[in-house]
Design an enzyme around this catalytic site. Structure first.
Site: not given
Lengths: 348, 401, 321
Positions: C125, C58
């Site tokens: 999540h 990322e």
């Protein structure tokens, strides 16, 4: 496919004299400029820190000279020589250090955190390793745009190679086969941390194998070797051989910043060949080759001094940044700016 | 020749000060630009302070082994104009001794005196109601609307609240205001508004009234025998003044846990004007006889009615007298002025039969009610009663007033 | 014909790729696979070479986006989950967000964060990270609550010259449908009155807007008229619309799916309390998720975040005070 590390340890006889002398003069200017910055710092004229590249000039100037106009360059904190060779002016450097609103960063950033992104000269952020993926991005975008034949270079110290950011970026460049040249100055110390605490592999350049890219080792104190090695690395990147990792061995000849007296540096290292001053070595070489006379070198030094003094005098006449004339807006979209916070109570 | 300061540099990001560990030059010595002048030690390293330009060391202001803040002036160089210009130091540079990093003072070794004194709170924080409940609670919106309309809590007395704890919500309020618009509305005169405000403020105290029926025949006889016209109220004013001069405590004011005692015995008296009341004041009534007060009293009554009272005759009285008897009223509970504790009322006289025990017969006597309304926080029924009795007593001997 | 929230996001990206050759999409599994949530389904085929799979990096993804933007491109970064943006946090807040202010050169990147909880997702999540990014100067942060906004705000995000954090809600992906994609749109920076009211203002964003609307519908039967404000943009936050609503109703309840400390609801209440103090007939209230990581089990998850039940209870409390 596994690439073998390519090394070039010593200079060959067929040197480009013009290139060598040009390189030396940039190194000299960088050194003189940084000496002046250091004394300005000790005279309380500079806020924040001064970070010098003493001992690293040969490596830095070599990447700066090897790049061409149109390439992209992300130097780090000890790359004054490379920056000058790539096209930065002494005035820009001094203005940034002295916090002039007329400098490229308009007093919003200082010291080594400077650049001109539109000209491919990327201003660093302090987080080490972060610049490499940005160079990747420029190169990747050029690929998409069909712009070919350019190279991107990022400079790091050996300490920065420990960051996740560096790893991710090298990996990314390898996967995309980008024309990236990573120039790692292994100068033995990250601030006070010796390299034995930074990595465990025998040679830092061995990591290139792990990434599936080409690696080069070079004696960072030897200008001729640096010019040759960086030249090769940049050429290979430009011709589509994928990322190139260059690891130079040298010693940091100053503190981490000018607030640091580097008392922790191992005296044995200072006394070793690695501890030699690349500028002195280059000067000796030039005189030895009898390319010019000693008085010419002195004249070059004085010219450099004059350039620096002039830049300092100009900058000291620049206005101070005016906080009340500043547009305190962090986004380009003016219509989306929020005007809240303490602004309503500000008085002049 | 210009003097250039030698400043303690910022020697590292978190460094705030450094100790002078060595002098490398002496006052009077000539120095070149960048020449090291002083040796200093931080907790990270030993460094040198160097000269900003060429010149002569004029003075060094620091001591060995003492610590000085970043930005402090360590000494001065005497420098030629040319040199100052060459080094770019001839501009009017910002106060370098208050440089951004150190904020140091001009005097070496001292803490910065430019640190602003923070705002010191004078009250302990008041608790914020976690729930907007309670009959007297007014939300910020309510207060803002009331302020906008010039209303007070008293104006809402008739509004039933539907909010938590019976509080008046903004909906209740707006409904009330809208409802009012259906009635005929006239603008209250400024006099009316002023009286309303005074009475509202006075009413925030617990008020009580005591009364005493007084035989006013001696006063009426005295009046008849006087050449100057003496209003009945004036007798009451003078009697009250004499009584308060003997003991002024009943006219004191309670502020917190202190009784504020009156100074001069200045007595006010109510004068009816159109749509309201004015209170002219007679000064130092205890030191003047009835006859001496008469002219001034009559003058003030007249001026009051015309609403042309001079400044020296308004305000500052310690008690007020009101003669509601002129309206034909026998009994009333007037409200003291908000800044006073007492109001003495005099009702209309009536001829009533009085039982004369010695003669075993009823005799006619003219009686009037004296009422004293008072702030019950300052005095109780007993003290109020004693005051009234003394006033009644004095009214019985009008010739001595 | 009906279009889901997720399809709107895909259509917006398709439109961006079609209209602007500077746009490309970069993220894990976005290429042939079409993305973990299929937000880029088939786009790699339709626009070859412009929908690129990234390694699990990322930091490097955002760094590369910054470099590409400097080179004149308009990259869209898909983070597989908002929760995974933290390894790239440095590049987002210290590099992209500071580029314009430091250099005067804008950084027009868009970072899509699949945000918010769905049953069984657990702590990593499920996060809503808008407040974290809104705190840093230099970023635009949007939280579309409708199919229409998911479409139009993503198109505008790509067009804006600033880094935009696009917080799309995973639960809404397939649960929210609209009849058609919009032809007109409200701009980024303006809040929407989702339902007009009189007695109470509920300020919400993203999935919470729908919970609030359900509560308003229910309360209408009892005679309360609740006004629901959909913030749409977190930064800039449309304070004027919120303030005007509180001026009408006098009561405020701010609802957010993220955690209480310093969240969007705190910002809303702070603004109304400081700038609209005299508009309030009752103390402003806020409702957020519990101050713990998001739990895994559906039963626990169900009470961790605000729901129409807890919003109703809070609303009732504010209405009755």
């Amino acid at each position: 496919m596994v690439h073998m590390a390519v090394t070039s340890e010593s200079a060959e006889v067929s040197l480009d004299r013009e290139q060598y002398i040009t390189a030396y003069k940039w190194m000299l200017l960088a050194r003189v400029l940084e000496d002046k910055l250091a004394s300005l710092y000790r005279a309380a004229k500079i806020h924040g820190g001064v970070y010098r590249g003493k001992g690293q000039e040969a490596l830095s100037v070599s990447i700066g000279l090897s790049l061409q106009k149109g390439d992209v360059f992300a130097p780090l904190i000890r790359d004054q020589a490379g920056r000058l060779a790539f096209g930065e002016s002494v005035l820009e450097a001094v203005r940034t250090y002295l916090g002039s609103p007329l400098g490229p960063m308009r007093a919003r950033e200082g010291n080594v955190h400077r650049g001109r992104p539109r000209d491919g000269y990327l201003p660093m952020i302090s987080h080490l390793g972060a610049m490499v993926s940005v160079v990747n991005g420029v190169l990747f975008a050029r690929k998409l745009q069909g712009v070919n034949g350019t190279v991107g270079a990022a400079c790091l110290g050996e300490g920065a190679t420990s960051t996740g950011a560096c790893h991710e970026a090298l990996n990314q460049a390898s996967v995309e086969k980008l024309p990236l040249v990573l120039v790692i100055a292994n100068n033995g110390y990250a601030y006070s941390t010796p390299s034995s605490r930074q990595f465990a592999c025998r040679n830092l350049v061995d990591r290139a194998i792990g990434y599936g890219i080409e690696g080069h080792s070079v004696d960072g104190t030897d200008l001729a070797a640096c010019l040759k090695t960086l030249g090769i690395a940049v050429k290979r990147a430009r011709s589509g051989q994928g990322p190139q990792m260059v690891v130079a061995r040298l010693l940091r000849l100053c503190g981490h910043g000018d607030h640091d007296d580097a008392g922790y540096i191992d005296p044995k290292l200072k006394a070793s060949p690695m501890g030699r001053d690349c500028l002195e070595l280059a000067e000796d070489f030039i005189l030895q080759q009898q390319w010019v006379e000693a008085c010419t070198v002195t004249r070059w030094r004085n010219e450099a001094l004059d350039k620096v003094e002039e830049a300092v005098a100009t900058t000291q006449r620049d206005p101070l940044p005016d906080p009340y004339a500043e547009e305190w807006r962090a986004i380009a979209s003016k219509h989306l700016t929020e005007l809240r916070g303490a602004a309503q109570w500000e008085t002049e | 020749m210009p003097q250039i300061p030698i400043i303690m540099p910022q020697l590292g990001e978190s460094i705030a000060e450094a100790v002078v560990t060595g002098f490398l030059v002496k006052p009077g010595e000539k120095v070149s630009a960048d020449q090291d002048l002083l040796e200093v030690e931080t907790n990270k390293a030993t460094m040198n302070v160097s000269s900003p330009c060429a010149g002569r060391v004029d003075k060094l202001l620091v001591n060995l082994n003492e610590s000085y803040t970043v930005g402090a002036v360590l000494g001065y160089l005497e420098v030629t104009k040319e040199e100052a210009s060459r080094a770019g130091l001839d501009q009017a540079l910002p106060d370098e001794s208050a440089g951004a990093n150190g904020g140091g003072a001009a005097r070496a070794g001292r803490e910065s005196e430019t640190a602003s004194k923070g705002v010191q709170p004078t009250l302990r924080g008041l608790p914020v109601p976690a729930h907007a409940s309670g009959a007297t609670y007014m939300s910020p919106r309510m207060k803002a609307r009331m302020h906008e309309l010039g209303l007070h809590a008293g104006d809402l007395a008739g509004v039933a609240g539907t909010g938590a704890g019976g509080r008046v919500t903004i909906e209740d309020f707006e409904k009330f205001i809208t409802h009012l618009q259906k009635n005929k509305l006239t603008t209250a005169s400024s006099m009316r508004v002023a009286v309303a405000d005074a009475m509202r403020r006075s009413w925030t105290r617990p008020l009580a009234t005591v009364a005493l029926a007084v035989c006013i025949d001696p006063m009426l006889a005295h009046r008849k025998s006087c050449e100057t016209k003496l209003g009945p109220a004036l007798y009451a004013i003078r009697a009250l003044a004499v009584a308060l001069a003997e003991n002024s405590a009943p006219a004191g004011r309670l502020v917190g846990s202190h009784i504020v005692h009156p100074q001069a015995i200045d007595i006010g008296f109510a004068v009816e004007v159109e749509d309201g009341v004015l209170v002219p004041v007679l000064r130092n009534v205890d030191s003047k006889r009835l006859s001496e007060l008469a002219n001034r009293y009559n003058e003030l009554v007249e001026l009051g009615r015309q609403r042309r009272l001079p400044a020296d005759a308004t305000g500052g009285s310690i008690a007020t007298v009101t003669n509601f008897g002129t309206f034909g009223l026998t009994w009333a509970t007037p409200i003291p002025l908000p800044e006073q504790t007492l109001v003495l009322g005099l009702g209309a006289g009536r001829v009533v039969p009085n039982w004369n025990a010695a003669k075993q017969a009823f005799e006619p006597a003219t009686e009037a009610n004296l009422t004293l309304s008072f702030d019950h926080r300052v005095l109780d029924g007993g003290a109020a009663g004693r005051l009234l009795l003394r006033v009644a007593d004095l009214l019985g001997k009008p010739a001595e007033l | 014909m009906s279009v889901t929230y997720l399809e709107a996001i895909r259509e917006a990206q398709a439109r961006a790729l079609a209209d602007d050759p500077r746009v490309f999409i970069y993220g894990q599994d976005v290429g042939a696979f079409g993305g973990a949530f299929k937000a880029t389904k088939n786009l790699a085929n339709e626009y070859p070479g412009r929908v690129i799979d990234a390694p699990i990096s990322e930091d490097a993804m955002v760094g590369a986006a910054i470099g590409a933007a400097l080179q004149g491109m308009r990259p869209i970064i898909e983070m597989q989950f908002a929760d995974f943006s933290t390894p790239g946090f440095n590049q987002i807040v210290n590099h992209a967000a500071t580029m314009y202010w430091r250099t005067g050169v804008p950084c027009p990147i868009t970072i899509r964060l699949p945000s918010g909880g769905t049953s069984g997702s657990g702590p990593f999540h499920s996060q809503s990270m808008e407040a974290l990014y809104a705190h840093y100067p230099g970023l635009v942060v949007v939280t579309p609550a409708t199919v229409e906004d998911a479409y139009s705000m993503l198109i505008e995000a790509v067009a804006l010259d600033d880094p935009v954090i696009f917080c799309e809600h995973k639960y809404l992906y397939y649960h929210l449908k609209a009849d058609a994609l919009p032809t007109e749109a409200m701009p980024v920076g303006k809040a929407r009155i989702a339902r007009e009211g009189r007695d109470l203002t509920i300020v919400a964003y993203s999935a919470m807007v729908h919970e609030a609307l359900a509560v308003a519908e229910e309360f209408a039967g009892e005679g309360w008229e609740i006004e629901v404000v959909d913030l749409r943009s977190i930064k800039p936050l449309d304070t004027d619309t919120v303030m005007a609503s509180v001026a009408r109703t006098g009561r405020l309840l701010a609802v957010g799916e993220s955690w209480p400390w310093g969240g969007v609801t705190a910002e809303v209440v702070a603004r109304v309390a400081t700038e609209g103090f005299n508009l309030l007939d009752a103390a402003p209230q806020r409702l957020n998720a519990k101050d713990t990581p998001v739990p895994y089990h559906p039963t626990l998850w169900a009470v961790h975040r605000p729901t129409s039940r807890s919003i109703a209870a809070a609303a009732r409390s504010v209405l009755r005070s």
